[in-house]
Each structure stands twice: as structure tokens, then as C-alpha cells.
Design a protein around this motif. Structure first.
Motif, PDB file in Angstrom:
ATOM      1  N   ASN A 156       0.988  -1.466   0.106  1.00  0.00           N
ATOM      2  CA  ASN A 156       0.573  -0.125   0.133  1.00  0.00           C
ATOM      3  C   ASN A 156       0.687   1.345   0.130  1.00  0.00           C
ATOM      4  O   ASN A 156       0.178   2.469  -0.356  1.00  0.00           O
ATOM      5  CB  ASN A 156      -0.917  -0.402   1.407  1.00  0.00           C
ATOM      6  N   GLU A 157       1.552   1.349   0.517  1.00  0.00           N
ATOM      7  CA  GLU A 157       3.642   2.061   0.330  1.00  0.00           C
ATOM      8  C   GLU A 157       4.056   2.735  -0.910  1.00  0.00           C
ATOM      9  O   GLU A 157       4.581   3.261  -0.873  1.00  0.00           O
ATOM     10  CB  GLU A 157       4.232   1.918   1.527  1.00  0.00           C
ATOM     11  N   ALA A 158       3.248   1.741  -2.078  1.00  0.00           N
ATOM     12  CA  ALA A 158       3.785   1.759  -3.247  1.00  0.00           C
ATOM     13  C   ALA A 158       5.359   1.789  -3.168  1.00  0.00           C
ATOM     14  O   ALA A 158       6.315   3.094  -3.420  1.00  0.00           O
ATOM     15  CB  ALA A 158       2.997   3.784  -4.207  1.00  0.00           C
ATOM     16  N   GLU A 160       9.752   1.647  -3.829  1.00  0.00           N
ATOM     17  CA  GLU A 160      10.854   1.609  -5.257  1.00  0.00           C
ATOM     18  C   GLU A 160      11.689   1.194  -5.179  1.00  0.00           C
ATOM     19  O   GLU A 160      12.052   1.291  -4.127  1.00  0.00           O
ATOM     20  CB  GLU A 160      10.859   3.052  -4.787  1.00  0.00           C
ATOM     21  N   LYS A 182       8.575   0.754  -9.299  1.00  0.00           N
ATOM     22  CA  LYS A 182       7.650   1.236  -8.520  1.00  0.00           C
ATOM     23  C   LYS A 182       6.524   0.211  -8.737  1.00  0.00           C
ATOM     24  O   LYS A 182       5.689   0.488  -9.985  1.00  0.00           O
ATOM     25  CB  LYS A 182       6.846   2.737  -8.219  1.00  0.00           C
ATOM     26  N   LYS A 184       2.944  -1.565  -7.606  1.00  0.00           N
ATOM     27  CA  LYS A 184       1.970  -0.500  -7.926  1.00  0.00           C
ATOM     28  C   LYS A 184       0.668  -1.589  -7.167  1.00  0.00           C
ATOM     29  O   LYS A 184       0.738  -2.454  -7.655  1.00  0.00           O
ATOM     30  CB  LYS A 184       0.788   0.213  -8.703  1.00  0.00           C
TER      31      LYS A 184
END
Length: 345
Positions: A156-158, A160, A182, A184
């Protein structure tokens, strides 16, 4: 006032209560909020012990609890293969789920996979809103390495990833190649397949193709591979005069690889029972084999996955009784792991 990790705390300004989970950098700690089922960073000066009055002037300090044994980083795993790699996928990032006692995904182990014939030097930075990590090392050819892990909720925090890879070839160390990724959550669950070399279901992202060197030979396709490994007397040539323009076009368009994972066959697979799924998979398999025989292709790969082996065994039973099947084998393959059967007609 001192309190150890695991102590219940209260936020001075909001009154929210939580539990200290870990120490972070720059005077920050990670606090789990049971009410919201989430973990957030907080400044130590904004916390007091939960049983203290909210207006306490005492500044809360965090001390480490009982130290966990230092875990050594697992070494890279070199895979010994008995196949020539038909077509390497290159450098890949794989996420393998780890379940809790209730069978729910708790976290993902993060792996870097190199299924090429070249070594690499890599530098990877992993970013979340509350932490970051950097992994730098050398990864050998046809090897994989466990980098670290991330929690299920971290999706949920994407998350990276900033990656830099240099190939090591006969010409030396190549120029660094860079890529940012990133993650998703919505698309993450559509990347599931069997991880090369690791041979486990994983969410996979392809990062870099293998380098093209002057002495690289052209990657052979499945038909060329079958011809090169065929035993004397194997009928792999199509019969002269046996095809018309339609069958020639069908032969050219026919895929030499069939993936029987149900999500590849039906969009409504969530609504199907196990018996219905198996029936659909076997029906698709039968139609595919019949078409392969009609077109007189030399050989195919059928991807069935590992699982409990029910589909694989059903396929083996059909192949043993098929008059047009010369041989088949379910051996380790660098691309499919143990999750595919090679069939020679």
C-alpha cells in the motif's frame, strides 16, 4: 523515562495508543497502531508510556529490548542445470510470499534472479515511506540471491526500487544500466508465474535483457532445440505434401508452449471449483495436443506448475496412452523449473 521495544505508548497530541516495534534513524521509532492496523513512524519526544497521564513532561526514551541473534545474509544460489537455456529472461526481481499460521500472506521475500550466462555487479536501493535499504553485490551466471523482505502491507506504500547493473563479459565490466521500478498493488498480483531457477510461484518483474555480444549465437527456438537433440530415427520432419496453405499458416502461428494455469485460460476462474478447473485444463490440453499432432510439430512444452502434482499426473497418464507421443519428460528446466513437461511426437 525508559521503556523497551514492545512497550505500549501514547501519542502526546492525539492520545492514540500503540506499541513500539523498532528504532529508526534520527530519533524516530516505528509504532504499531492496533486500532488502525497500521505501523507509522513517530518522534520519541511525541510519545509517553500508555499508563502515564497525557500531560507528563517526561520525555520518553527508547532502549533496545532483548537483542535478536544477528542473521547472516544467505549466499547466492548457483543452479546446476541439465538443459541448455533456450531463451534467458535476463535479470529479474521476484517476490515470493511467506504465509502465517492462518495461511495468509505475511510478507514477501525479495530475490534477484540472473538466468543468463554472464555475471553481474548490482546496486539496488529499496525505498518505503518509513525505511530504505541498499543492496550491492556480485551475482553469478544462472544464480539467484535473496535480498531482503517487505511486509504484505508495504504494497500500500508503493515500494520503489532504483537499480543499477553492470554486465561482466569477456570484454570486461560493461557500463552501468539503470532502471527505476515502482510497485503498484493493483498490478502486482497480475505478475504471478513460476520463477526461473528458484522454481516457486512468484511475482516477477523483468529488469534487464542479457547483453548481446559479438560471439553470441542466435537463440534457438524449441523446434531447433528438438531437432538438435533428436535421436536417430525420430520423425521430426513434416511429411512432404501433407500441408496446404491453411495448415502451413496454422503451423507458423502455432505456439510451441502451452500455459495451463487457470488464470491464463479463464477470467472467471475465482468462481470455479477445483474439479471444474481441472476439467478445463485437461480439455485445453487435449485440444492443444490434437492440434500439435495434426500440424506435425516436433515437440512442445506444456506448463502445468508444481503444486500437488494432480494436473501433472493427469497429463502424464494421457501422454503414456497417446499413440503419437514418442517420449515426454518432466525434468528441471532453467526457464520452467519443474513446472513443465516436454513432449516429443
Amino acid at each position: 523515562m525508559l521503556f523497551a521495544i514492545g512497550t505500549k505508548v501514547k501519542f502526546l497530541h492525539t492520545g492514540d495508543e500503540g506499541i513500539v516495534r523498532a528504532r529508526l534513524e534520527k530519533g524516530m521509532v516505528s509504532v504499531y497502531l492496533p486500532k488502525d492496523d497500521m505501523e507509522i513512524p513517530a518522534a520519541e519526544e511525541d510519545l509517553i508510556r500508555a499508563e502515564m497521564p497525557q500531560k507528563s513532561p517526561v520525555k520518553a526514551n527508547v532502549v533496545e529490548g532483548k537483542k535478536e541473534p544477528v542473521k547472516t545474509k544467505p549466499p547466492a544460489v548457483k543452479v546446476q542445470t541439465q538443459y541448455t537455456i533456450l531463451k534467458s529472461a535476463g535479470i529479474q526481481l521476484a517476490f515470493i510470499a511467506v504465509e502465517d499460521r492462518e495461511g495468509l500472506t505475511e510478507k514477501y521475500l525479495i530475490y534477484l534472479i540472473n538466468d543468463t550466462q554472464y555475471d553481474i555487479i548490482f546496486n539496488i536501493k529499496f525505498w518505503l515511506n518509513y525505511r530504505s535499504e541498499t543492496w550491492s553485490d556480485k551475482l553469478g551466471a544462472t544464480s539467484y540471491l535473496e535480498l531482503g523482505s517487505m511486509l504484505y502491507d508495504d504494497l500500500n506504500e508503493a515500494p520503489e526500487f532504483d537499480m543499477e547493473v553492470s554486465w561482466i563479459t569477456t570484454e570486461g565490466v560493461g557500463k552501468p544500466l539503470s532502471k527505476s521500478l515502482k510497485i503498484k498493488a493493483k498490478s502486482f498480483f497480475n505478475t504471478m508465474r513460476t520463477a526461473p531457477l528458484i522454481n516457486q510461484p512468484a511475482h516477477i518483474y523483468k529488469l534487464f535483457d542479457k547483453p548481446v555480444a559479438d560471439n553470441d549465437t542466435e537463440v534457438e527456438d524449441l523446434e531447433a532445440y528438438t531437432r538438435r537433440h533428436a535421436k536417430p530415427g525420430w520423425a521430426i520432419e513434416r511429411k512432404a505434401g501433407s500441408s496446404d496453405s491453411h495448415s502451413s499458416r496454422d503451423f507458423a502461428e502455432f505456439s510451441l508452449e502451452l500455459d495451463l494455469h487457470i488464470e491464463k485460460l479463464r477470467e472467471d476462474f475465482h468462481d470455479l471449483s477445483k474439479a471444474e478447473i481441472l476439467a478445463i485444463q485437461l480439455s485445453t490440453f487435449d485440444a492443444y495436443i490434437n492440434e500439435a499432432v495434426r500440424l506435425q510439430v516436433p515437440g512442445v512444452f506444456v506448463i502445468h506448475g508444481v503444486g500437488k502434482g494432480k494436473l501433472r499426473n493427469a497429463i502424464a497418464t494421457r501422454l503414456m496412452n497417446h499413440p503419437d507421443v514418442m517420449t515426454f519428460k518432466n525434468e528441471f528446466h532453467p526457464k520452467y523449473g519443474w513446472g513443465a513437461t516436454e513432449i516429443i511426437f
